[in-house]
Design a protein around this motif. Structure first.
Motif, PDB file in Angstrom:
ATOM      1  N   SER A 258       3.781 -10.881   0.010  1.00  0.00           N
ATOM      2  CA  SER A 258       2.618  -9.999  -0.073  1.00  0.00           C
ATOM      3  C   SER A 258       2.736  -8.841   0.909  1.00  0.00           C
ATOM      4  O   SER A 258       2.382  -7.701   0.594  1.00  0.00           O
ATOM      5  CB  SER A 258       1.339 -10.784   0.187  1.00  0.00           C
ATOM      6  OG  SER A 258       1.376 -11.357   1.463  1.00  0.00           O
ATOM      7  N   GLN A 259       3.266  -9.150   2.114  1.00  0.00           N
ATOM      8  CA  GLN A 259       3.437  -8.064   3.095  1.00  0.00           C
ATOM      9  C   GLN A 259       4.457  -7.050   2.584  1.00  0.00           C
ATOM     10  O   GLN A 259       4.284  -5.839   2.734  1.00  0.00           O
ATOM     11  CB  GLN A 259       3.895  -8.635   4.447  1.00  0.00           C
ATOM     12  CG  GLN A 259       2.777  -9.382   5.174  1.00  0.00           C
ATOM     13  CD  GLN A 259       3.325 -10.284   6.261  1.00  0.00           C
ATOM     14  OE1 GLN A 259       4.455 -10.759   6.197  1.00  0.00           O
ATOM     15  NE2 GLN A 259       2.498 -10.548   7.266  1.00  0.00           N
ATOM     16  N   SER A 261       5.161  -6.409  -0.537  1.00  0.00           N
ATOM     17  CA  SER A 261       4.567  -5.623  -1.619  1.00  0.00           C
ATOM     18  C   SER A 261       3.639  -4.551  -1.038  1.00  0.00           C
ATOM     19  O   SER A 261       3.566  -3.436  -1.539  1.00  0.00           O
ATOM     20  CB  SER A 261       3.855  -6.587  -2.571  1.00  0.00           C
ATOM     21  OG  SER A 261       2.666  -6.104  -2.991  1.00  0.00           O
ATOM     22  N   ALA A 262       2.969  -4.894   0.054  1.00  0.00           N
ATOM     23  CA  ALA A 262       2.062  -3.923   0.681  1.00  0.00           C
ATOM     24  C   ALA A 262       2.838  -2.776   1.321  1.00  0.00           C
ATOM     25  O   ALA A 262       2.548  -1.613   1.066  1.00  0.00           O
ATOM     26  CB  ALA A 262       1.197  -4.630   1.723  1.00  0.00           C
ATOM     27  N   ILE A 263       3.872  -3.109   2.120  1.00  0.00           N
ATOM     28  CA  ILE A 263       4.577  -2.009   2.813  1.00  0.00           C
ATOM     29  C   ILE A 263       5.466  -1.219   1.852  1.00  0.00           C
ATOM     30  O   ILE A 263       5.819  -0.076   2.133  1.00  0.00           O
ATOM     31  CB  ILE A 263       5.400  -2.492   4.046  1.00  0.00           C
ATOM     32  CG1 ILE A 263       6.465  -3.527   3.651  1.00  0.00           C
ATOM     33  CG2 ILE A 263       4.515  -3.027   5.135  1.00  0.00           C
ATOM     34  CD1 ILE A 263       7.424  -3.878   4.791  1.00  0.00           C
ATOM     35  N   GLN A 265       4.515  -0.083  -0.906  1.00  0.00           N
ATOM     36  CA  GLN A 265       3.716   0.901  -1.650  1.00  0.00           C
ATOM     37  C   GLN A 265       3.832   2.297  -1.058  1.00  0.00           C
ATOM     38  O   GLN A 265       3.510   3.271  -1.720  1.00  0.00           O
ATOM     39  CB  GLN A 265       2.259   0.461  -1.716  1.00  0.00           C
ATOM     40  CG  GLN A 265       2.102  -0.702  -2.676  1.00  0.00           C
ATOM     41  CD  GLN A 265       0.727  -0.781  -3.271  1.00  0.00           C
ATOM     42  OE1 GLN A 265      -0.237  -0.450  -2.611  1.00  0.00           O
ATOM     43  NE2 GLN A 265       0.621  -1.233  -4.496  1.00  0.00           N
ATOM     44  N   ILE A 266       4.312   2.385   0.184  1.00  0.00           N
ATOM     45  CA  ILE A 266       4.492   3.734   0.737  1.00  0.00           C
ATOM     46  C   ILE A 266       5.968   4.127   0.658  1.00  0.00           C
ATOM     47  O   ILE A 266       6.396   5.080   1.284  1.00  0.00           O
ATOM     48  CB  ILE A 266       3.963   3.843   2.192  1.00  0.00           C
ATOM     49  CG1 ILE A 266       4.537   2.724   3.071  1.00  0.00           C
ATOM     50  CG2 ILE A 266       2.465   3.861   2.230  1.00  0.00           C
ATOM     51  CD1 ILE A 266       4.280   2.932   4.556  1.00  0.00           C
TER      52      ILE A 266
ATOM     53  N   TRP B 147      -3.471   0.204  -5.333  1.00  0.00           N
ATOM     54  CA  TRP B 147      -3.680   0.885  -4.048  1.00  0.00           C
ATOM     55  C   TRP B 147      -5.014   0.479  -3.425  1.00  0.00           C
ATOM     56  O   TRP B 147      -5.085   0.182  -2.241  1.00  0.00           O
ATOM     57  CB  TRP B 147      -3.670   2.409  -4.249  1.00  0.00           C
ATOM     58  CG  TRP B 147      -2.289   2.976  -4.174  1.00  0.00           C
ATOM     59  CD1 TRP B 147      -1.447   3.234  -5.223  1.00  0.00           C
ATOM     60  CD2 TRP B 147      -1.559   3.328  -2.994  1.00  0.00           C
ATOM     61  NE1 TRP B 147      -0.264   3.719  -4.768  1.00  0.00           N
ATOM     62  CE2 TRP B 147      -0.291   3.804  -3.405  1.00  0.00           C
ATOM     63  CE3 TRP B 147      -1.857   3.294  -1.627  1.00  0.00           C
ATOM     64  CZ2 TRP B 147       0.680   4.233  -2.505  1.00  0.00           C
ATOM     65  CZ3 TRP B 147      -0.889   3.732  -0.734  1.00  0.00           C
ATOM     66  CH2 TRP B 147       0.360   4.191  -1.174  1.00  0.00           C
ATOM     67  N   ASN B 150      -4.802  -2.936  -2.006  1.00  0.00           N
ATOM     68  CA  ASN B 150      -3.662  -3.239  -1.136  1.00  0.00           C
ATOM     69  C   ASN B 150      -4.185  -3.965   0.111  1.00  0.00           C
ATOM     70  O   ASN B 150      -5.085  -3.465   0.781  1.00  0.00           O
ATOM     71  CB  ASN B 150      -2.972  -1.919  -0.740  1.00  0.00           C
ATOM     72  CG  ASN B 150      -1.736  -2.151   0.108  1.00  0.00           C
ATOM     73  OD1 ASN B 150      -1.788  -2.854   1.107  1.00  0.00           O
ATOM     74  ND2 ASN B 150      -0.636  -1.569  -0.297  1.00  0.00           N
ATOM     75  N   PHE B 153      -3.268  -1.526   3.392  1.00  0.00           N
ATOM     76  CA  PHE B 153      -3.698  -0.126   3.467  1.00  0.00           C
ATOM     77  C   PHE B 153      -4.853   0.196   2.520  1.00  0.00           C
ATOM     78  O   PHE B 153      -5.317   1.323   2.482  1.00  0.00           O
ATOM     79  CB  PHE B 153      -2.532   0.816   3.103  1.00  0.00           C
ATOM     80  CG  PHE B 153      -1.230   0.443   3.730  1.00  0.00           C
ATOM     81  CD1 PHE B 153      -1.070   0.560   5.097  1.00  0.00           C
ATOM     82  CD2 PHE B 153      -0.166  -0.030   2.971  1.00  0.00           C
ATOM     83  CE1 PHE B 153       0.129   0.216   5.691  1.00  0.00           C
ATOM     84  CE2 PHE B 153       1.033  -0.384   3.571  1.00  0.00           C
ATOM     85  CZ  PHE B 153       1.189  -0.256   4.930  1.00  0.00           C
ATOM     86  N   ASN B 173      -1.694 -10.492  -4.447  1.00  0.00           N
ATOM     87  CA  ASN B 173      -0.590 -11.313  -3.942  1.00  0.00           C
ATOM     88  C   ASN B 173      -0.997 -12.753  -3.685  1.00  0.00           C
ATOM     89  O   ASN B 173      -0.186 -13.550  -3.234  1.00  0.00           O
ATOM     90  CB  ASN B 173      -0.038 -10.716  -2.649  1.00  0.00           C
ATOM     91  CG  ASN B 173       0.488  -9.323  -2.861  1.00  0.00           C
ATOM     92  OD1 ASN B 173       1.304  -9.114  -3.754  1.00  0.00           O
ATOM     93  ND2 ASN B 173       0.010  -8.371  -2.085  1.00  0.00           N
TER      94      ASN B 173
END
Lengths: 438, 318
Positions: A258-259, A261-263, A265-266, B147, B150, B153, B173
């Motif tokens: 999950s982390q 997938s989150a990071i 996104q940028i 987004w 998320n 963020f 997730n």
């Protein structure tokens, strides 16, 4: 409408329909005995430059042959090829590894190139035997390798310097560069306050298993190109999966699913500076060239007994549907000529399968990377020597099999499933596939 | 017997008169125009809808991988469905999604329609603003939500932290949150439902409300005893449409989660898609499609059956 007018109208319509339908037919030979070949490619902007160059030069030298590009986005090539095979109009020249199904799914649709190669042995002169022999099925040579890529460790030099760490080695035989040492580096590089992780293992679980010297499927399955028996119970596979899990939960040096997938996104976490080391395919050599915020380097994967890194080879073949295999071979020869491959290197930066051009690539690429040529040679050659060709190229239905591996094990990596449950489910799914009629 | 004889005699008598009846040239011209104009649609229906439907029924009894000819396997594909681990997983995920998304869509769509039915300043703007998101392509909406939700963020978790001081969930997730997250995405898809409710609310006769007011009924009583019964056929229609679209859910899982984590958003249509276009098992995929059709048909019938006593049709009482 008068009878005469109606008749005239009908004749015009029929004539128009005939013209449209006839002009719509794709004739491979036109009235001037001009041959038209089709070349199925993936819609890649860098490769497109090379492909256009090849076509332009070839058509200039062979005015009786026209090459038509069939440009398809890579993720749609599989569907396109399937429907074309069903319609018996697969393009003359194809690159089966650009389809998700990979080489093995299409091997029986390809022409045996053995006789052509016997007649023109120069085409394979200098080609790495390891990269060539992979494409022999029942003694028939079905494809020629264009490039050879291995897997490498990319690292952020600035973060290494800040942490006071030496550069990891480019020598694959350096046994002091172990998995544990890489983890110890990752611990020093991890900075939770800045959301920076020490290491990102981009590999899916099947590649991790190979890195530790095993595989999720039996050797026989890999060699025959079809899943016959899963190998999920192998202790080495267990060790590989647990090692990846430990990076996230025990050592806390890698992001969880999950982390990540989150990071992500940028953008690519290595490019955005969110991870200090990343294990990735060799395409990182040119993929990371635009990074301006920090300096980066490339190293060998850590030493593990029986280590294998995943190798990715692009290939070209002639399809059995081709009405002009001789002309197609002529074009293949042109692509694989020294000039053709040099042009390929310049536009795509891909390392050639032909060792006669290795120095040319090393010179060109080392200048691009600002890295000593001998170091680049060492790290690239080590990756190829230790490499095993990607299972998605060599085993049928890999897209399904990898989904059966990824879903449960990623759930384990995400903390949503226990190790035993994940391995049991993977085994159960893979076993179920062995009984599916395809 | 007598009756049938009489009937046959009548028919015989009627035939000559029918033959004699000639339609005017204008009527024939109109009929010809009708067929010419409807022909493209008919060809489309037969070739691109009817044909594939019939073909898929045939293929569901075969093994077919596009490249080779179909091989007849009888009920084999349907029997295999019952022991397929992923059929069960995907059906469970889809049913759970439908369970959350259908009431969410209906309740929220109705509430929004009631609000937008109020005579307030900027009514047209609000109507447009709330309907607009539903015309955006599904893939774009999916990216937008990925987004918003998320965990690190996203706006939603930031608000939860700053306003309420709580750590937001992992949304897409998390195995627990992935389906509720996807149901929440319906917020940007309720425009169509809302418009249908709004149209029905505007048709309601004012005199009923006036009469109810004279009898002392207040807002809630009027809503329950007048509005709901009068729009109950529309509620039923929207419910059936919501059930159908819930069982066809695909885009958000394909774009955001790829069926994960741990198959929790691996919807039935996603499995069908993978079977057909990743595994090229067209026979099995056709069987999956027909089973989906039967499930949706059964649920629609069940909804209609349950609604018999709940839905009020005004014309019944006329």
């Amino acid at each position: 409408m008068s009878h005469r007018l109606r008749k005239g109208f009908l004749v015009s319509i029929i004539s128009f329909a005939l013209v449209v339908s006839l002009s719509g037919c794709s004739l491979s030979s036109n009235g001037n005995d001009k041959v038209e070949l089709s070349w199925l490619v993936r819609a890649d902007p860098h490769e497109r430059v090379w492909e256009n160059q090849m076509i332009k030069e070839f058509e200039k030298q062979n005015p009786n042959i026209d090459i038509k590009l069939v440009d398809v986005p890579q993720n749609q090539i599989d569907q396109k090829m399937r429907t074309m095979i069903a319609g018996k109009n697969l393009p003359d020249i194809v690159a089966p590894n650009w389809a998700n199904g990979g080489f093995m799914s299409y091997a029986d649709q390809l022409v045996d190139l053995s006789d052509y190669v016997k007649k023109d042995p120069d085409v394979i002169d200098g080609v790495l035997p390891k990269a060539l022999n992979l494409w022999k099925v029942n003694g028939e040579l079905k494809a020629l390798p264009l490039n050879t890529l291995g897997s490498l460790l990319f690292y952020n030099k600035d973060l290494f310097q800040k942490a006071g760490l030496p550069d990891p080695p480019t020598d694959w035989n350096d046994k002091s560069w172990t998995w544990d040492k890489m983890v110890s580096y990752a611990k020093k590089l991890t900075d939770p306050s800045k959301n920076i992780y020490g290491l990102l293992d981009n590999n899916d679980p099947s590649v991790d298993a190979e890195m530790f010297g095993s595989s999720f499927i039996s050797d026989e399955s890999y060699n025959k190109g079809v899943l016959l028996q899963p190998n999920v119970d192998d202790p080495v596979v267990h060790k590989a999966v647990k090692a990846h899990h430990d990076l996230i939960f025990k050592y806390k040096v890698s992001p969880s699913t999950s982390q990540l997938s989150a990071i992500s996104q940028i953008g690519d976490p290595f490019v955005s500076g969110k991870v200090a080391m990343t294990i990735n395919g060799g395409w990182g050599l040119w993929g990371y060239q635009n990074i301006e915020d920090f300096k980066w380097g490339v190293a060998a994967l850590p030493y593990v007994p029986n280590r294998q890194d995943r190798m990715y080879i692009d290939i070209m073949s002639i399809s059995k549907d081709s009405k002009h295999p001789n002309e197609a071979w002529k074009f293949m020869k042109f692509i694989y000529s020294t000039e053709g491959l040099k042009s390929y290197i310049k536009t795509t930066q891909g390392p050639p399968a032909n060792q006669n051009l290795m120095d040319y690539w090393l010179d060109f690429e080392s200048k691009k990377l600002g890295m000593p040529a001998d170091k680049l040679k060492e790290v690239h050659e080590g990756a190829i020597n230790n490499g095993i060709e990607a299972a998605n190229h060599m085993v049928k239905d890999w897209a399904t099999l990898i989904q059966y591996i990824n879903q449960p094990i990623n759930a384990y990596y995400g903390g949503n499933k226990s190790f035993d449950d994940a391995m049991y489910e993977t085994k159960r799914l893979l076993e179920s596939w062995t009984t599916v009629k395809k | 017997m007598t009756l049938s004889l009489e009937h046959s005699v009548d028919t015989k008598k009627a035939l000559p008169t029918k033959k004699k009846s000639k339609r005017s040239p204008k009527a024939r011209q109109e009929e010809r125009a009708f067929w010419i104009f409807i022909l493209p649609w008919l060809i489309g229906l037969i070739c691109f809808t009817g044909g594939p439907i019939v073909a898929s029924l045939f293929l569901s009894f075969t093994d077919y991988n596009i490249v080779s000819s179909p091989v007849w396997v009888g009920l084999g594909n349907y029997i295999n469905l019952f022991t397929d681990f992923l059929v069960m997983k995907s059906l469970a995920a889809t049913a759970y999604y439908a369970l959350l998304a259908v009431p969410f869509t209906i309740i929220l769509g109705l509430l929004l329609a009631i609000l937008l039915n109020q005579k307030v300043k900027g009514q047209a703007f609000f109507r447009t603003a709330f309907y607009a998101p539903s015309i955006i392509a599904g893939v774009s909406v999916a990216f937008l939500w990925s987004w918003l939700l998320n965990p690190d963020f996203g706006v939603v978790n930031s608000l939860l932290k700053q306003v309420f001081g709580i750590d937001g969930p992992n949304w897409f997730n998390s195995t627990h949150w992935v389906i509720p997250s996807m149901a929440l995405m319906q917020l940007t898809a309720i425009g169509g439902t809302m418009v249908i409710f709004l149209a029905s609310l505007q048709q309601l006769p004012k005199e009923l409300y006036e009469a109810a007011s004279l009898d002392g009924a207040r807002g809630w009583a009027k809503f329950i005893h007048i509005t709901v019964p009068l729009i109950s056929p529309v509620i039923l229609f929207n419910t059936i449409i919501a059930i159908i679209s819930s069982f066809q859910v695909f885009t958000q899982a394909y774009v955001i989660t790829q069926g994960g984590p741990d198959w929790h958003s691996y919807f039935y249509v996603y499995y069908l898609f993978d079977t057909a276009f990743s595994q090229y098992r067209m026979g099995y995929a056709s069987a999956l499609a027909w089973v989906l059709f039967i499930i949706i048909f059964a649920l629609t019938m069940l909804s209609l059956w349950i609604s018999r006593r709940l839905v009020y049709y005004e014309y019944d009482n006329k």
